[in-house]
Scaffold this motif. Sequence first.
Motif, PDB file in Angstrom:
ATOM      1  N   ASP A 108       5.021   1.386   9.483  1.00  0.00           N
ATOM      2  CA  ASP A 108       5.268   0.259   9.037  1.00  0.00           C
ATOM      3  C   ASP A 108       6.254  -0.376   9.602  1.00  0.00           C
ATOM      4  O   ASP A 108       7.462  -0.376   9.811  1.00  0.00           O
ATOM      5  N   ASP A 150       8.384  -0.813  -2.897  1.00  0.00           N
ATOM      6  CA  ASP A 150       8.329   0.556  -1.931  1.00  0.00           C
ATOM      7  C   ASP A 150       7.584   1.607  -2.441  1.00  0.00           C
ATOM      8  O   ASP A 150       6.945   2.321  -1.796  1.00  0.00           O
ATOM      9  N   ASN A 156      10.887 -10.349   6.566  1.00  0.00           N
ATOM     10  CA  ASN A 156      10.945 -11.109   5.537  1.00  0.00           C
ATOM     11  C   ASN A 156      10.628 -12.554   6.094  1.00  0.00           C
ATOM     12  O   ASN A 156      11.448 -13.125   6.919  1.00  0.00           O
ATOM     13  N   SER A 202       7.431  -5.979   9.514  1.00  0.00           N
ATOM     14  CA  SER A 202       7.772  -5.950   8.212  1.00  0.00           C
ATOM     15  C   SER A 202       9.028  -6.974   8.294  1.00  0.00           C
ATOM     16  O   SER A 202       9.902  -6.514   7.337  1.00  0.00           O
ATOM     17  N   HIS A 257       4.986  -4.465   6.264  1.00  0.00           N
ATOM     18  CA  HIS A 257       5.292  -4.855   4.784  1.00  0.00           C
ATOM     19  C   HIS A 257       6.127  -6.172   4.548  1.00  0.00           C
ATOM     20  O   HIS A 257       7.152  -5.953   4.327  1.00  0.00           O
ATOM     21  N   TYR A 279      12.719  -4.668  -4.575  1.00  0.00           N
ATOM     22  CA  TYR A 279      12.314  -3.975  -3.543  1.00  0.00           C
ATOM     23  C   TYR A 279      12.052  -2.548  -3.426  1.00  0.00           C
ATOM     24  O   TYR A 279      11.005  -2.082  -2.986  1.00  0.00           O
ATOM     25  N   GLN A 314      19.439   0.565   6.075  1.00  0.00           N
ATOM     26  CA  GLN A 314      18.595   0.909   5.172  1.00  0.00           C
ATOM     27  C   GLN A 314      18.330   2.388   4.818  1.00  0.00           C
ATOM     28  O   GLN A 314      17.524   2.780   3.944  1.00  0.00           O
TER      29      GLN A 314
HETATM   30  N1  ARG Z   1      11.322  -6.629   4.871  1.00  0.00           N
HETATM   31  C1  ARG Z   1      12.370  -5.666   5.154  1.00  0.00           C
HETATM   32  C2  ARG Z   1      13.697  -6.321   6.135  1.00  0.00           C
HETATM   33  O1  ARG Z   1      13.277  -7.254   6.830  1.00  0.00           O
HETATM   34  C3  ARG Z   1      12.037  -4.472   5.683  1.00  0.00           C
HETATM   35  C4  ARG Z   1      10.797  -3.776   5.303  1.00  0.00           C
HETATM   36  C5  ARG Z   1      10.514  -2.519   5.910  1.00  0.00           C
HETATM   37  N2  ARG Z   1       9.698  -1.714   5.414  1.00  0.00           N
HETATM   38  C6  ARG Z   1       9.555  -1.257   3.950  1.00  0.00           C
HETATM   39  N3  ARG Z   1       8.560  -0.641   3.677  1.00  0.00           N
HETATM   40  N4  ARG Z   1      10.524  -1.228   3.410  1.00  0.00           N
HETATM   41  O2  ARG Z   1      14.779  -6.068   5.743  1.00  0.00           O
END
Ligand code: ARG
Length: 595
Positions: A131, A331, A136, A134, A171, A327, A355
């Motif tokens: 993954d 997930d 934003n 990913s 993602h 979020y 995270q």
């Molecule tokens: N989009 C999220 C960010 O920029 C990270 C995503 C990571 N992948 C997931 N499946 N949560 O912080």
Amino acid sequence: MSSAILTNPMSSTIAHLKTQLEKALVAAFGADFAGTDPILVPASNPKFGDYQSNVAMSLTKSLGKPPRAIAEQLVQYLDVTELCSPPEIAGPGFINLTLKPSYLEAQLNAIQTDPRLGVAPTPHPQRVIVDYPSPNIAKEMHVGHLRPAVIGDCIARILEFVGHDVQRISHVGDWGTPFGMLIAHLQTAYPEALTSHETLDLGDLSTFYRQAKQRFDADETFREIARQAVVQLQAGDETTLQAWKIVCELSSRSYRKIYDLMGILPFIERGESFYNPFLPEVVEELKQKGLLVEDNGAQCVFLEGFTNKDGNPLPLIVQKSDGGYNYATTDLAAIRYRVFVDKAQRVIYPVGVEQTNHFAQIFQVGRRAGWITEDVEFYHAPFGLVLGENGQKLKTRSGEAVPLRELLEEAIAHARQDLKTRLQEENRQETAAFIDHVARVVGIGAVKYADLSQNRTSNYIFNYDKMLALQGNTAPYMLYAYVRVQGISRKGQIDFEHLGSDARVLLNEETELVLAKHLLQLSDILSQVAQDLLPNRLCQYLFELSQKFNQFYDRCPVLQAEEPLRTSRLILCDLTARTLKLGLSLLGIEVLERM
Ligand code: ARG
């Protein structure tokens, strides 16, 4: 042994030595000692050989003898003549084993004709999802987007090469409030984009984003339109959805340009929005499994092992009191989808260390819901931050995150400057195309290598001069070792692919033996990285390989040597170059024929 030669040379060597030690233990001390671990480890010091068995020390009690006597008795029954010189006993009772040059020669001769350099595909291929990157989306890419792309791409490349069935899934954060502002800007400033059938040129994403942000900050009416857009988006309004799609595509196209510049291989985009239709079922299923508790109007799962400030169990909200999802819900839907639809056996999330709690929490809920069972591994592979010289997050002078394009272009500019200085010193003339190509490969390679060569979990300080240095654990040092070999082939007009069918490696000099043993370790390093997902191990391996090659090349004449030594050394050069090229390609780094 010969059938095992092509498969992972060093681990099959270790396996063979272990078997022989186990046999000797039974022969020397009886059937009771079947299954005793021979405690075979790499030698603590190369002057004692390659491996040592510490088993004699562990048997003193059960055999009631001094360890040295045990070692002596064991060695009498130990048959390793095919692989090793006669075993030696040292200190209290270590059994030292040294691989014979003839054995190493046979191993190298076998991998020389193998395009995979002795790395056998794994006998246990898995379906793996990585993954990454990913991001934003719908903002300009910045330094925070560097590590997920570089590390994710590298992990996917290694797992694929090792023989797994890898799916790269991004993602992307493509849903939620930030989109209101962009949709509102599109609807008001480019209404024709929504009616025209052709794709409209909206300029580049960062200008589009900046314009939207300016209006958002300055104009209350615009802010209201943006808020309405979010509501309409969530309600599934057709035109708003179309506007959202246009923004996503604009973003995805502009991100792809940077990923291409970085050499990040294509991946599937399966953003958060993809899971929208599944969110109600996820919450419903959690409810049916008795995991949901209502807390202040929100639907929550109370987490085990997580507490809030007051020491009470921490709730993970999966549906907000206004009915919206978040979020974590998305997930959880992704976990369920990856297990039941994708049928993944291993899912890897290379995502920032900040995270960690998020992943621990959703994995816990996934397990308690019965989606994550013992047959699937879900793993967060965390990484640290990219820091500036001051030890703080890397920022521009005006305090914003450094745009990724600027960072990469500056690395390329630095590499170009270094190259120009070198060309001047060496009085060389090169074409503009050559300079452009070298500057890009070195600049991008240096950024990626600097990132991957650190232990993934730590922060690191971003420094152009350090990452571009020709000496040290840097991409240019490795690329230079590769170029050195290409130089030999040009100078001697050698075609490495046609060295003759009787071309053989012969190992005499110490530096040749050291290089040979290192070359044979590639497959072990790769299996290790495929397991612990720490690419810095591969970097360290390649760095040591370059060093060992340089030591060999300083000591041993190659083109000037007499046959059959000359051909043997050419093979060592070629194996080194091919190992470097393969290893670097697994890090996502290109090589150069000249630099
Ligand atoms: N989009 C999220 C960010 O920029 C990270 C995503 C990571 N992948 C997931 N499946 N949560 O912080």
